[in-house]
Motif scaffolding. Structure first.
Motif, PDB file in Angstrom:
ATOM      1  N   HIS A   2       0.853  -1.183   0.000  1.00  0.00           N
ATOM      2  CA  HIS A   2       0.000   0.000   0.000  1.00  0.00           C
ATOM      3  C   HIS A   2       0.890   1.236   0.000  1.00  0.00           C
ATOM      4  O   HIS A   2       1.528   1.545   1.002  1.00  0.00           O
ATOM      5  CB  HIS A   2      -0.886  -0.034   1.252  1.00  0.00           C
ATOM      6  N   ARG A   3       0.976   1.940  -1.144  1.00  0.00           N
ATOM      7  CA  ARG A   3       1.882   3.084  -1.261  1.00  0.00           C
ATOM      8  C   ARG A   3       1.195   4.294  -1.871  1.00  0.00           C
ATOM      9  O   ARG A   3       1.556   4.750  -2.953  1.00  0.00           O
ATOM     10  CB  ARG A   3       3.088   2.722  -2.119  1.00  0.00           C
ATOM     11  N   ASN A  53       0.545   8.124  -2.602  1.00  0.00           N
ATOM     12  CA  ASN A  53       1.368   9.334  -2.534  1.00  0.00           C
ATOM     13  C   ASN A  53       0.442  10.485  -2.163  1.00  0.00           C
ATOM     14  O   ASN A  53      -0.204  11.084  -3.009  1.00  0.00           O
ATOM     15  CB  ASN A  53       2.037   9.601  -3.882  1.00  0.00           C
ATOM     16  N   GLN A  78       4.880  10.076   3.937  1.00  0.00           N
ATOM     17  CA  GLN A  78       4.626   9.716   2.551  1.00  0.00           C
ATOM     18  C   GLN A  78       4.815  10.902   1.611  1.00  0.00           C
ATOM     19  O   GLN A  78       5.324  10.731   0.494  1.00  0.00           O
ATOM     20  CB  GLN A  78       3.229   9.122   2.413  1.00  0.00           C
ATOM     21  N   VAL A 122       7.571   5.447   2.724  1.00  0.00           N
ATOM     22  CA  VAL A 122       6.518   4.449   2.598  1.00  0.00           C
ATOM     23  C   VAL A 122       6.070   4.049   3.994  1.00  0.00           C
ATOM     24  O   VAL A 122       6.911   3.775   4.866  1.00  0.00           O
ATOM     25  CB  VAL A 122       7.008   3.199   1.840  1.00  0.00           C
ATOM     26  N   THR A 136       3.280   1.440   5.971  1.00  0.00           N
ATOM     27  CA  THR A 136       2.274   0.384   5.916  1.00  0.00           C
ATOM     28  C   THR A 136       2.178  -0.278   7.287  1.00  0.00           C
ATOM     29  O   THR A 136       2.941   0.035   8.207  1.00  0.00           O
ATOM     30  CB  THR A 136       2.631  -0.709   4.884  1.00  0.00           C
ATOM     31  N   SER A 196      12.453   4.811   2.156  1.00  0.00           N
ATOM     32  CA  SER A 196      12.436   4.507   0.731  1.00  0.00           C
ATOM     33  C   SER A 196      11.699   3.192   0.504  1.00  0.00           C
ATOM     34  O   SER A 196      11.621   2.347   1.410  1.00  0.00           O
ATOM     35  CB  SER A 196      13.857   4.401   0.177  1.00  0.00           C
ATOM     36  N   PRO A 197      11.192   2.957  -0.715  1.00  0.00           N
ATOM     37  CA  PRO A 197      10.546   1.677  -1.015  1.00  0.00           C
ATOM     38  C   PRO A 197      11.488   0.488  -0.846  1.00  0.00           C
ATOM     39  O   PRO A 197      11.072  -0.585  -0.393  1.00  0.00           O
ATOM     40  CB  PRO A 197      10.103   1.845  -2.473  1.00  0.00           C
ATOM     41  N   HIS A 219      11.955  -0.204   2.839  1.00  0.00           N
ATOM     42  CA  HIS A 219      10.693  -0.742   3.326  1.00  0.00           C
ATOM     43  C   HIS A 219      10.586  -2.228   2.998  1.00  0.00           C
ATOM     44  O   HIS A 219      10.186  -3.039   3.842  1.00  0.00           O
ATOM     45  CB  HIS A 219       9.525   0.038   2.700  1.00  0.00           C
TER      46      HIS A 219
END
Length: 279
Positions: A5-6, A8, A240, A245, A247, A265-266, A269
């Protein structure tokens, strides 16, 4: 592969147009100003006498918490009466607009009563899909972190600057934060330790301020459990909007509370999530 779930929030105005977005931001700053006045009036005062909300243990609340939330609710009653409210001290109030103000008048009351400037005022706005704007205000240091509705910025005594989380950091290079060393249950503590044992540095105790530091590019990860919606909505939007990120520990939405993983960062994460999500 697990779907993460990201959203923006800085690019997702949700159910509001530009004019409404500007009004929401202006209202949030007005709330934060009012909360600053109430909390600073009592911070480091010898007259602070906390009550205990917990049947077991110690969950403090002070008149500063209550006065701060009352001041914010009074403003919303005047300028946004159609919006719903969810606050830590006075609960839920229904609305008709589809927007909800999520308020934590003092996040980190234990720090507040100890005289430590790591507490903050949390203000968030959600629509049906989750947070669209958030604000983390530290009245004593004069720092205000905000994100969403096209904004990602820190305002402090030196002026304004963009918030941007730190990229290019692996877990082995990361700084990790959580509020309590035990994190939660024994199972949750074990999951946290799987990440902490691989991180370069682990620090404790900053409550909402740790999330602000992720947005500022100073901290890389925050992992917590046992949270409520009013603890997380504002920080989620801020992190965010800065490029991070956020979640739950399974990669799903976290704005309802519970277990939360905030990463700069993704890529970072994904590293942390793989360890947290292990059976």
């Amino acid at each position: 592969m697990r779907e993460i779930h990201r959203p923006n929030v800085s690019d997702r105005p949700g159910s509001v147009n530009a004019e409404t977005a500007a009004r929401l931001v202006a209202t949030a700053h007005r709330l934060a100003d009012a909360a600053r006045a109430e909390t600073l009036r009592m911070f480091r005062s010898p007259d602070i006498h906390p009550d205990n909300k917990a049947q077991k243990g110690f969950d403090p609340v002070t008149e500063a918490d209550r006065a701060s939330e009352r001041a914010m609710r009074d403003i919303l009653a005047e300028v946004r009466p159609e919006d719903a409210i969810l606050g830590e001290e006075f609960g839920a109030q229904p609305g008709s607009s589809g927007l909800t103000w999520v308020l934590d008048p003092i996040d980190g009351t234990r720090a507040f009563i100890s005289g430590a400037p790591s507490w903050g005022v949390l203000i968030g706005v959600t629509d049906a899909d989750g947070p669209i704007y958030g604000l983390v205000d530290q009245p004593f240091t004069g720092e205000r972190f905000e994100g969403g509705l096209g904004i990602s910025r820190l305002t402090d005594r030196q002026g304004q600057r963009e918030l941007r989380s730190r990229g290019g950091v692996t877990l082995a290079q990361a700084t990790l934060m959580t509020t309590y060393p035990e994190v939660g249950s024994a199972e949750e503590h074990a999951a946290f330790r799987r990440v902490a044992d691989r991180a370069r540095l682990t620090r404790y105790g900053l409550d909402c301020y740790a999330y602000a530091l992720v947005a500022l590019g100073q901290v890389d990860l925050v992992i917590e459990a046992g949270l409520q919606a009013y603890d997380v909505v504002g920080p989620i939007a801020v992190v965010q909007a800065a490029g991070g990120v956020v979640t739950d520990w399974q990669g799903g939405p976290a704005h309802g509370g519970g277990r939360m993983l905030a990463a700069a960062s993704p890529e970072l994460h994904a590293e942390a999530l793989a360890l947290l999500a292990q059976a």
